[in-house]
Design a protein around this motif. Structure first.
Motif, PDB file in Angstrom:
ATOM      1  N   ALA A 129      28.044  55.310  78.652  1.00  0.00           N
ATOM      2  CA  ALA A 129      27.065  55.628  79.427  1.00  0.00           C
ATOM      3  C   ALA A 129      27.854  55.954  81.006  1.00  0.00           C
ATOM      4  O   ALA A 129      28.214  55.061  81.833  1.00  0.00           O
ATOM      5  N   ARG A 130      27.765  57.382  81.346  1.00  0.00           N
ATOM      6  CA  ARG A 130      28.465  57.552  82.686  1.00  0.00           C
ATOM      7  C   ARG A 130      27.402  58.790  83.351  1.00  0.00           C
ATOM      8  O   ARG A 130      27.313  59.578  82.502  1.00  0.00           O
ATOM      9  N   ASP A 133      22.050  57.760  83.478  1.00  0.00           N
ATOM     10  CA  ASP A 133      21.229  56.680  83.595  1.00  0.00           C
ATOM     11  C   ASP A 133      19.840  56.981  82.970  1.00  0.00           C
ATOM     12  O   ASP A 133      19.283  56.660  82.131  1.00  0.00           O
ATOM     13  N   ASP A 134      19.295  58.186  83.531  1.00  0.00           N
ATOM     14  CA  ASP A 134      17.928  58.207  83.174  1.00  0.00           C
ATOM     15  C   ASP A 134      17.759  58.724  81.804  1.00  0.00           C
ATOM     16  O   ASP A 134      16.646  58.165  80.938  1.00  0.00           O
ATOM     17  N   ILE A 137      18.450  55.546  79.566  1.00  0.00           N
ATOM     18  CA  ILE A 137      17.188  54.789  79.457  1.00  0.00           C
ATOM     19  C   ILE A 137      16.145  55.400  78.608  1.00  0.00           C
ATOM     20  O   ILE A 137      15.357  54.818  77.570  1.00  0.00           O
ATOM     21  N   LEU A 153      26.327  47.965  76.239  1.00  0.00           N
ATOM     22  CA  LEU A 153      26.688  48.808  77.183  1.00  0.00           C
ATOM     23  C   LEU A 153      28.111  48.783  77.851  1.00  0.00           C
ATOM     24  O   LEU A 153      28.344  47.796  78.625  1.00  0.00           O
ATOM     25  N   PHE A 156      30.550  48.597  81.907  1.00  0.00           N
ATOM     26  CA  PHE A 156      29.275  48.999  82.665  1.00  0.00           C
ATOM     27  C   PHE A 156      29.829  49.447  84.215  1.00  0.00           C
ATOM     28  O   PHE A 156      30.353  48.802  84.760  1.00  0.00           O
ATOM     29  N   SER A 158      27.129  51.646  85.684  1.00  0.00           N
ATOM     30  CA  SER A 158      25.981  52.376  86.123  1.00  0.00           C
ATOM     31  C   SER A 158      25.049  51.485  87.104  1.00  0.00           C
ATOM     32  O   SER A 158      25.601  50.588  87.694  1.00  0.00           O
ATOM     33  N   GLY A 159      23.879  52.072  87.123  1.00  0.00           N
ATOM     34  CA  GLY A 159      23.127  51.408  88.265  1.00  0.00           C
ATOM     35  C   GLY A 159      22.225  50.172  87.634  1.00  0.00           C
ATOM     36  O   GLY A 159      22.485  49.850  86.514  1.00  0.00           O
ATOM     37  N   GLU A 161      19.002  49.803  87.186  1.00  0.00           N
ATOM     38  CA  GLU A 161      18.083  50.183  86.522  1.00  0.00           C
ATOM     39  C   GLU A 161      18.565  50.192  84.897  1.00  0.00           C
ATOM     40  O   GLU A 161      17.720  49.704  83.863  1.00  0.00           O
ATOM     41  N   LEU A 162      19.640  50.757  84.806  1.00  0.00           N
ATOM     42  CA  LEU A 162      20.401  50.898  83.362  1.00  0.00           C
ATOM     43  C   LEU A 162      20.422  49.410  82.824  1.00  0.00           C
ATOM     44  O   LEU A 162      20.125  49.144  81.671  1.00  0.00           O
TER      45      LEU A 162
END
Length: 266
Positions: A129-130, A133-134, A137, A153, A156, A158-159, A161-162
């Protein structure tokens, strides 16, 4: 002992000295390595490496960069290839909107195919995941409602939230050498909030060598540096991080433990 749950031993960077790479990892206390698939069509290569070395396993899957090259890989094909005893996971698959080397709709479709294969086999999914994020999710939540599956994941970056969404869905979070970089304060803050029983460490070798090897070719032996920083972040000893991340690996990648037990009984 440590586990490098994500490296790419098939890459040309290692071709001339693969025996030495594996030997150095073992000398550094890395008992297991997982060489990760980026092309399903190259599965025979990953399988051969896993068969060649004790403690080395492989996966089967299509990286999001290659989604446009392997758009027609089916869940059934992934399931069949994953039956090999040294293949312990599906992936890596996911979304990469940073480079957009494959159309986003195609990345999403291929990712969902891999989720279906993970669900069908009971093997964990290795998620890339890069900068997505939205959508990541949203897809994970939607797919988990269809039936649960295990996943990590990986690498990692990401932010928060993820990270929170993944943890809420039962996923694991794996940290690479990025965790050791000077400007990774935000990432270390995320790692501090991940429960000990959901943490993994990796190299993503030959990429992302940790400090003090940053800028060099990465290799599985260097996962010890990432583990040491993770121990600092969590306020525990390096030995504790090694134990916990190994236990987490064995829980998520249970097929590896079964394969080792079967080999020992043979």
């Amino acid at each position: 002992m440590l586990v490098d749950n994500h490296c790419h031993l098939d890459f040309p960077d290692f071709a001339a000295e693969l025996d030495a790479i594996v030997a150095r990892a073992r000398a550094a206390g890395v008992s297991r390595m997982v060489t990760i698939s980026t092309y399903v069509r190259r599965f025979a290569t990953y399988r051969a490496i896993a068969e060649r070395y004790h403690g080395v396993f492989c996966t089967v899957g299509t990286h999001p960069h290659q989604a446009a090259e392997e758009p027609d890989v089916t869940a059934e094909e992934l399931v069949e290839l994953s039956r090999h005893p040294r293949c312990i996971a599906i992936g890596e698959a996911g979304l990469d909107y940073h480079y957009d080397r494959s159309p986003r709709d195609m990345q999403q479709a291929v990712f969902r195919t891999h989720i279906a294969a993970a669900r069908a086999t009971g093997l964990p999914l290795v998620i890339h995941a890069r900068a997505a994020d939205d959508d990541m999710i949203a897809i994970l939540r939607e797919e988990m409602e269809k039936g649960t599956f295990g996943a990590v994941l990986h690498c990692f970056s990401s932010g928060p939230e993820l990270a929170r969404a993944g943890l809420d869905l039962g996923l694991y979070v794996s940290f690479s050498g990025i965790l050791t970089f000077k400007r990774s304060e935000d990432l270390r803050a995320i790692a501090a909030d991940v429960p000990l029983d959901r943490l993994l460490v990796e190299t993503d070798a030959p990429y992302l060598a940790p400090v003090p090897h940053r800028g060099q070719r990465n290799e599985p032996a260097y996962v010890a540096h990432t583990a040491a920083v993770l121990a600092e972040v969590k306020g525990v000893s390096p030995a504790a991080i090694a134990r916990v991340t190994t236990e987490n690996f064995e829980r998520l990648f249970a097929k590896a433990v079964a394969a080792e037990a079967e080999a020992g009984a043979a």
